[in-house]
Design a protein around this motif. Structure first.
Motif, short mmCIF file in Angstrom:
data_model
loop_
_atom_site.label_atom_id
_atom_site.label_comp_id
_atom_site.label_asym_id
_atom_site.label_seq_id
_atom_site.Cartn_x
_atom_site.Cartn_y
_atom_site.Cartn_z
N HIS A 86 5.38 -5.72 28.64
CA HIS A 86 5.37 -4.59 29.56
C HIS A 86 5.19 -3.29 28.78
N ALA A 87 4.15 -2.56 29.12
CA ALA A 87 3.85 -1.32 28.40
C ALA A 87 3.48 -0.25 29.41
N LYS A 88 3.51 1.02 28.96
CA LYS A 88 3.05 2.08 29.84
C LYS A 88 2.04 2.96 29.12
N ASN A 89 1.44 3.86 29.86
CA ASN A 89 0.39 4.74 29.33
C ASN A 89 -0.67 3.93 28.59
N TYR A 136 -5.52 -5.76 30.01
CA TYR A 136 -6.01 -6.06 28.67
C TYR A 136 -5.16 -7.08 27.96
N GLN A 137 -5.85 -7.92 27.16
CA GLN A 137 -5.15 -8.88 26.31
C GLN A 137 -5.32 -8.45 24.86
N VAL A 138 -4.21 -8.47 24.13
CA VAL A 138 -4.24 -8.12 22.71
C VAL A 138 -3.54 -9.22 21.93
N MET A 139 -3.83 -9.26 20.62
CA MET A 139 -3.15 -10.23 19.77
C MET A 139 -1.90 -9.55 19.21
N LEU A 140 -0.81 -10.28 19.18
CA LEU A 140 0.41 -9.75 18.57
C LEU A 140 1.00 -10.76 17.60
N SER A 154 -0.70 -10.36 27.34
CA SER A 154 -1.27 -9.59 28.42
C SER A 154 -0.43 -8.32 28.55
N LEU A 155 -1.10 -7.15 28.57
CA LEU A 155 -0.35 -5.91 28.72
C LEU A 155 -0.18 -5.61 30.20
N ALA A 156 1.05 -5.63 30.65
CA ALA A 156 1.30 -5.36 32.05
C ALA A 156 1.92 -3.98 32.18
N ASP A 157 1.50 -3.28 33.20
CA ASP A 157 2.05 -1.96 33.44
C ASP A 157 3.53 -2.05 33.79
N GLU A 164 11.26 -6.76 28.71
CA GLU A 164 9.94 -6.21 28.37
C GLU A 164 8.95 -7.28 27.97
N VAL A 165 9.46 -8.35 27.39
CA VAL A 165 8.58 -9.38 26.86
C VAL A 165 8.84 -10.70 27.56
N ARG A 166 7.76 -11.38 27.90
CA ARG A 166 7.88 -12.71 28.49
C ARG A 166 7.04 -13.65 27.64
N ILE A 167 7.66 -14.73 27.17
CA ILE A 167 6.96 -15.68 26.32
C ILE A 167 6.76 -16.98 27.09
N GLY A 168 5.52 -17.45 27.16
CA GLY A 168 5.19 -18.64 27.93
C GLY A 168 4.98 -19.87 27.07
N ARG A 169 4.48 -20.91 27.71
CA ARG A 169 4.29 -22.21 27.07
C ARG A 169 3.39 -22.17 25.85
N ASP A 170 2.40 -21.30 25.83
CA ASP A 170 1.47 -21.22 24.70
C ASP A 170 2.24 -21.10 23.39
N ALA A 171 3.31 -20.36 23.40
CA ALA A 171 4.12 -20.17 22.20
C ALA A 171 5.23 -21.21 22.11
N LEU A 172 5.86 -21.48 23.25
CA LEU A 172 7.06 -22.31 23.24
C LEU A 172 6.77 -23.78 22.96
N ALA A 173 5.67 -24.29 23.50
CA ALA A 173 5.40 -25.73 23.42
C ALA A 173 5.35 -26.23 21.99
N GLY A 174 6.11 -27.27 21.75
CA GLY A 174 6.14 -27.87 20.42
C GLY A 174 7.12 -27.21 19.48
N HIS A 175 7.75 -26.12 19.94
CA HIS A 175 8.68 -25.44 19.05
C HIS A 175 10.09 -25.33 19.59
N PHE A 176 10.20 -25.05 20.90
CA PHE A 176 11.52 -24.75 21.44
C PHE A 176 11.89 -25.58 22.65
N LEU A 177 13.18 -25.91 22.70
CA LEU A 177 13.78 -26.48 23.90
C LEU A 177 14.61 -25.36 24.50
N ILE A 178 14.46 -25.14 25.79
CA ILE A 178 15.17 -24.00 26.39
C ILE A 178 16.48 -24.45 27.02
N ASN A 179 17.55 -23.78 26.65
CA ASN A 179 18.84 -24.01 27.28
C ASN A 179 19.07 -22.89 28.29
#
Lengths: 205, 186
Positions: A86-89, A136-140, A154-157, A164-179
């Protein structure tokens, strides 16, 4: 005498602020007591996956974004595919032939930090009111627990959502189990040298 | 006149130490006070088949750690009121759920409350909240769900933290790791 009153107020505030963070685990207890019956395990209905190589994390974890080393709380949502910041301006500009975007995020102290990243993708859509908008999509580069990622965001207004930050399956899969009953169980601890370029195209089903 | 919080017999430095310990435990996320450090906690996928019983229908659900509560897609929502013998008015709702196999089941439930649901564009929606008995793998829980329009989503049920927290771990890659099979002996 006033000193004791001041100490008492500080103490009260301290306890209150701690109690405010407890509900995340306290709610888990309340829910598990309320009308649950854990039945005897029947092997045919469950499959325990040995995930010893995966890290168990809460549904909110601290994230550090590089190279600025900005810390946020990230909501971990395996229900979503991509990552959102989540970003502004948010303003698009050109550097030669490349498109960049300038945007502002609030750090933990509420201070506005300006960041610049190259735009890797743009999605155009119509809002419910019919207005044409660009996202817009940027690499972080970011770190969660001891895992370092280089992934698309994805930069959301700025909206009224809590994290502020939401992390989805693209990052989580294969690395984390969510409690879902825990939060902030880790601190970002990545060695800067370990920049793993993860292929974000893979989708397991 | 001021009020002293402490009689003065407890040395404040001792209390400060206790506070510091609890403070650290809290912020470390250590579950000293939560009941859930059991390694036996079941891991399920981020998508699972669930059983809602009654009426006894299998629905495909998304287990979303980002969702606070449970949401169920319902059609033909009709609410009515009933006056109990003691004069109290109770609100009920009848609705239909449909699964991927074309099975449709009608349910009637009491409306426990109305929930304000956040919509994607930042607005709010008022939805009825009912109690549903949901089984995932061998885990059973009676949980509050709000009835929403999820017709444009692939999964009719969203299982949120009110069901998951303290009971299940969610795998971020695997799906359909289990099948519902709760033996409701009672």
């Amino acid at each position: 005498m006033r000193k004791n009153l001041f100490r008492g107020v500080l103490l009260g505030l301290g306890v209150a602020s701690m109690l405010a963070t407890f509900p995340h685990t306290a709610a888990a207890d309340a829910n598990s007591e309320e009308m649950t019956s854990q039945v005897k395990e029947s092997e045919q209905h469950t499959r325990r996956v040995s995930d010893t190589e995966k890290v168990e994390v809460g549904w909110v974890e601290r994230i550090d974004i590089y190279p600025e080393k900005l810390r946020f709380d990230a909501k971990l949502t395996p229900g979503s595919e991509g990552n959102v910041l989540h970003a502004k301006n948010i303003k698009k500009f050109k550097k030669g032939k490349k498109t960049f975007v300038r945007f502002k995020v609030d750090d933990k102290k509420g201070k506005s930090i300006q960041l610049e990243r190259e735009v890797v993708d743009t999605t155009r859509f119509r809002t419910t009111s019919g207005k044409l908008e660009e996202r817009y999509q940027v690499m972080l580069d970011f770190c969660i627990a001891s895992k370092f990622f280089h992934l698309e965001f994805s930069l959301a207004d700025r909206s009224n959502f809590e994290h502020e930050v939401r992390i989805g399956r693209d990052a989580l899969a294969g690395h984390f189990l969510i409690n879902p009953g825990r939060i902030r169980t880790t601190r970002p601890q990545c060695k800067r040298a370990k920049v793993k370029k993860k292929d974000s195209v893979s989708e397991e089903s | 006149m001021h009020h002293c919080f402490f009689s003065g017999r407890i040395p404040l430095s001792g209390l400060k130490k206790l506070l510091l310990v609890v403070f650290l435990l809290d912020f470390c996320g250590c579950s000293v006070l939560s009941a859930d450090n059991s390694p036996e906690i079941l891991t399920v996928g981020w998508l699972e088949q669930i059983m809602v019983s009654p009426p006894g229908i299998i629905l495909h659900a998304k287990l979303d750690t980002g969702a606070d509560n449970c949401s169920v897609h319902a059609d033909n929502i009709t609410s009515f009121t009933e006056e109990a013998p003691d004069g109290r008015t109770r609100k009920f709702v009848t609705f239909t759920v449909e699964n991927r196999y074309g099975e449709r089941k009608a349910l009637t439930r009491e409306i426990l409350r109305t929930a304000k649901i956040k919509t994607k564009d930042g607005g709010f929606q008022r939805r009825p909240v009912v109690r549903l008995d949901i089984c995932i793998a061998n885990y059973f829980q009676s949980t509050e769900c709000n009835l929403v329009d999820r017709s444009h989503f692939a999964y009719p049920v969203l299982i949120g933290r009110n069901y998951l927290a303290g009971n299940l771990l969610v795998h971020s890659a695997d799906t359909y790791m289990t099948r519902p099979g709760c033996n409701l002996g009672e």
